[in-house]
Design a protein around this motif. Structure first.
Motif, PDB file in Angstrom:
ATOM      1  N   GLN A  96      -0.645  -8.187 -22.263  1.00 41.04           N
ATOM      2  CA  GLN A  96      -1.422  -8.835 -21.215  1.00 41.04           C
ATOM      3  C   GLN A  96      -2.429  -7.834 -20.668  1.00 41.04           C
ATOM      4  O   GLN A  96      -2.074  -6.686 -20.359  1.00 41.04           O
ATOM      5  CB  GLN A  96      -0.516  -9.320 -20.091  1.00 41.04           C
ATOM      6  N   TYR A  97      -3.682  -8.274 -20.554  1.00 38.18           N
ATOM      7  CA  TYR A  97      -4.768  -7.457 -20.031  1.00 38.18           C
ATOM      8  C   TYR A  97      -5.337  -8.184 -18.826  1.00 38.18           C
ATOM      9  O   TYR A  97      -5.608  -9.381 -18.915  1.00 38.18           O
ATOM     10  CB  TYR A  97      -5.877  -7.295 -21.068  1.00 38.18           C
ATOM     11  N   GLY A  98      -5.526  -7.486 -17.729  1.00 40.74           N
ATOM     12  CA  GLY A  98      -6.016  -8.166 -16.538  1.00 40.74           C
ATOM     13  C   GLY A  98      -7.044  -7.370 -15.774  1.00 40.74           C
ATOM     14  O   GLY A  98      -7.139  -6.144 -15.899  1.00 40.74           O
ATOM     15  N   VAL A  99      -7.818  -8.078 -14.971  1.00 39.18           N
ATOM     16  CA  VAL A  99      -8.791  -7.467 -14.076  1.00 39.18           C
ATOM     17  C   VAL A  99      -8.705  -8.220 -12.744  1.00 39.18           C
ATOM     18  O   VAL A  99      -8.490  -9.434 -12.723  1.00 39.18           O
ATOM     19  CB  VAL A  99     -10.217  -7.505 -14.663  1.00 39.18           C
ATOM     20  N   MET A 100      -8.822  -7.479 -11.642  1.00 39.46           N
ATOM     21  CA  MET A 100      -8.756  -8.075 -10.307  1.00 39.46           C
ATOM     22  C   MET A 100      -9.788  -7.442  -9.400  1.00 39.46           C
ATOM     23  O   MET A 100     -10.094  -6.254  -9.530  1.00 39.46           O
ATOM     24  CB  MET A 100      -7.373  -7.852  -9.669  1.00 39.46           C
ATOM     25  N   GLY A 101     -10.270  -8.221  -8.466  1.00 35.12           N
ATOM     26  CA  GLY A 101     -11.060  -7.718  -7.356  1.00 35.12           C
ATOM     27  C   GLY A 101     -10.189  -7.817  -6.110  1.00 35.12           C
ATOM     28  O   GLY A 101      -9.570  -8.857  -5.874  1.00 35.12           O
ATOM     29  N   ASN A 102     -10.080  -6.746  -5.353  1.00 38.02           N
ATOM     30  CA  ASN A 102      -9.194  -6.703  -4.186  1.00 38.02           C
ATOM     31  C   ASN A 102      -9.949  -6.261  -2.942  1.00 38.02           C
ATOM     32  O   ASN A 102     -10.891  -5.462  -3.026  1.00 38.02           O
ATOM     33  CB  ASN A 102      -8.042  -5.711  -4.413  1.00 38.02           C
ATOM     34  N   ALA A 103      -9.517  -6.754  -1.786  1.00 38.28           N
ATOM     35  CA  ALA A 103     -10.012  -6.296  -0.489  1.00 38.28           C
ATOM     36  C   ALA A 103      -8.795  -6.012   0.388  1.00 38.28           C
ATOM     37  O   ALA A 103      -7.833  -6.779   0.386  1.00 38.28           O
ATOM     38  CB  ALA A 103     -10.900  -7.351   0.157  1.00 38.28           C
ATOM     39  N   PHE A 104      -8.832  -4.880   1.090  1.00 39.73           N
ATOM     40  CA  PHE A 104      -7.696  -4.441   1.907  1.00 39.73           C
ATOM     41  C   PHE A 104      -8.153  -4.057   3.299  1.00 39.73           C
ATOM     42  O   PHE A 104      -9.292  -3.656   3.506  1.00 39.73           O
ATOM     43  CB  PHE A 104      -7.035  -3.187   1.300  1.00 39.73           C
ATOM     44  N   TYR A 105      -7.203  -4.156   4.237  1.00 38.65           N
ATOM     45  CA  TYR A 105      -7.386  -3.558   5.555  1.00 38.65           C
ATOM     46  C   TYR A 105      -6.196  -2.645   5.807  1.00 38.65           C
ATOM     47  O   TYR A 105      -5.047  -3.082   5.763  1.00 38.65           O
ATOM     48  CB  TYR A 105      -7.464  -4.612   6.671  1.00 38.65           C
ATOM     49  N   ASP A 106      -6.475  -1.359   6.028  1.00 38.15           N
ATOM     50  CA  ASP A 106      -5.439  -0.356   6.303  1.00 38.15           C
ATOM     51  C   ASP A 106      -5.234  -0.241   7.807  1.00 38.15           C
ATOM     52  O   ASP A 106      -6.190  -0.036   8.553  1.00 38.15           O
ATOM     53  CB  ASP A 106      -5.851   1.017   5.762  1.00 38.15           C
ATOM     54  N   PHE A 107      -3.974  -0.364   8.232  1.00 41.58           N
ATOM     55  CA  PHE A 107      -3.642  -0.131   9.636  1.00 41.58           C
ATOM     56  C   PHE A 107      -3.500   1.366   9.858  1.00 41.58           C
ATOM     57  O   PHE A 107      -3.356   2.140   8.914  1.00 41.58           O
ATOM     58  CB  PHE A 107      -2.343  -0.860  10.001  1.00 41.58           C
ATOM     59  N   ALA A 108      -3.475   1.796  11.085  1.00 39.01           N
ATOM     60  CA  ALA A 108      -3.334   3.216  11.401  1.00 39.01           C
ATOM     61  C   ALA A 108      -2.022   3.744  10.841  1.00 39.01           C
ATOM     62  O   ALA A 108      -0.991   3.059  10.854  1.00 39.01           O
ATOM     63  CB  ALA A 108      -3.391   3.424  12.910  1.00 39.01           C
ATOM     64  N   ALA A 109      -2.056   4.958  10.333  1.00 40.24           N
ATOM     65  CA  ALA A 109      -0.850   5.579   9.773  1.00 40.24           C
ATOM     66  C   ALA A 109       0.195   5.752  10.873  1.00 40.24           C
ATOM     67  O   ALA A 109      -0.122   6.037  12.022  1.00 40.24           O
ATOM     68  CB  ALA A 109      -1.198   6.927   9.160  1.00 40.24           C
ATOM     69  N   MET A 110       1.460   5.544  10.475  1.00 42.34           N
ATOM     70  CA  MET A 110       2.569   5.695  11.413  1.00 42.34           C
ATOM     71  C   MET A 110       3.476   6.806  10.899  1.00 42.34           C
ATOM     72  O   MET A 110       3.738   6.889   9.713  1.00 42.34           O
ATOM     73  CB  MET A 110       3.381   4.399  11.505  1.00 42.34           C
ATOM     74  N   ASN A 111       3.948   7.641  11.794  1.00 41.18           N
ATOM     75  CA  ASN A 111       4.910   8.667  11.411  1.00 41.18           C
ATOM     76  C   ASN A 111       6.299   8.152  11.762  1.00 41.18           C
ATOM     77  O   ASN A 111       6.640   8.014  12.927  1.00 41.18           O
ATOM     78  CB  ASN A 111       4.619   9.986  12.125  1.00 41.18           C
ATOM     79  N   LEU A 112       7.102   7.872  10.741  1.00 45.24           N
ATOM     80  CA  LEU A 112       8.436   7.318  10.952  1.00 45.24           C
ATOM     81  C   LEU A 112       9.526   8.372  10.793  1.00 45.24           C
ATOM     82  O   LEU A 112      10.680   8.050  10.586  1.00 45.24           O
ATOM     83  CB  LEU A 112       8.672   6.163   9.970  1.00 45.24           C
ATOM     84  N   GLY A 113       9.158   9.645  10.871  1.00 40.50           N
ATOM     85  CA  GLY A 113      10.144  10.712  10.795  1.00 40.50           C
ATOM     86  C   GLY A 113      10.380  11.224   9.380  1.00 40.50           C
ATOM     87  O   GLY A 113      11.071  12.207   9.197  1.00 40.50           O
ATOM     88  N   PHE A 114       9.823  10.578   8.377  1.00 34.10           N
ATOM     89  CA  PHE A 114       9.993  11.058   6.998  1.00 34.10           C
ATOM     90  C   PHE A 114       8.661  11.115   6.273  1.00 34.10           C
ATOM     91  O   PHE A 114       8.574  11.020   5.062  1.00 34.10           O
ATOM     92  CB  PHE A 114      10.998  10.187   6.221  1.00 34.10           C
TER      93      PHE A 114
END
Length: 140
Positions: A96-114
């Motif tokens: 299987q061969y595929g191609v995609m167009g994607n759009a993202f929104y990144d939220f602020a990074a969170m420090n969860l202790g690890f």
């Protein structure tokens, strides 16, 4: 962490599981089924396979990103089922061969202790081509 700004590339590799599916059989098995008086559709079950993904995108610096992704998957055929009967001498591969167009929104990074964790949401649209190579099954 700062939002992604400018050009970025990504890559990944891993395992994939292709679910059993009902479908019209490719030309070779379809002809074999017709010759045996069986239905020309059936089920193809595959083994676990591998996948590779690559992407190139642009981060706008405000949390939004856009990218183009290409992917490849490979699974070997385990079983072909025709007219409810499992075939013997099943084999071949499905690529299987595929191609995609994607759009993202990144939220602020969170420090969860690890370490940093950056949740995001996204949408995408794409297309996948399937290539059946030497897929076969003989009627039992």
């Amino acid at each position: 962490a700062q939002p992604i700004t400018g050009l970025y590339i990504g890559a990944g590799a891993g395992a994939n599981y292709r679910m059993e599916n009902d479908q019209n059989l490719p030309a070779g098995p379809r002809q074999a089924a017709a010759n045996a008086g069986l239905q020309q559709n059936g089920k193809i079950e595959t083994n676990w396979g591998y996948v590779g993904v690559g992407s190139i995108g642009w981060g706008f610096g405000n949390g939004f990103r856009a990218e183009i992704e290409g992917n490849y998957r490979n699974n070997s055929v385990d079983t072909v089922v025709l007219s409810g009967r499992q075939s013997f001498n099943s084999g071949g591969t499905i690529h299987q061969y595929g191609v995609m167009g994607n759009a993202f929104y990144d939220f602020a990074a969170m420090n969860l202790g690890f370490g940093g964790f950056s949740p995001y949401v996204g949408v995408g649209a794409g297309y996948v081509w399937q290539d059946f190579r030497n897929v076969r099954g003989a009627a039992a």
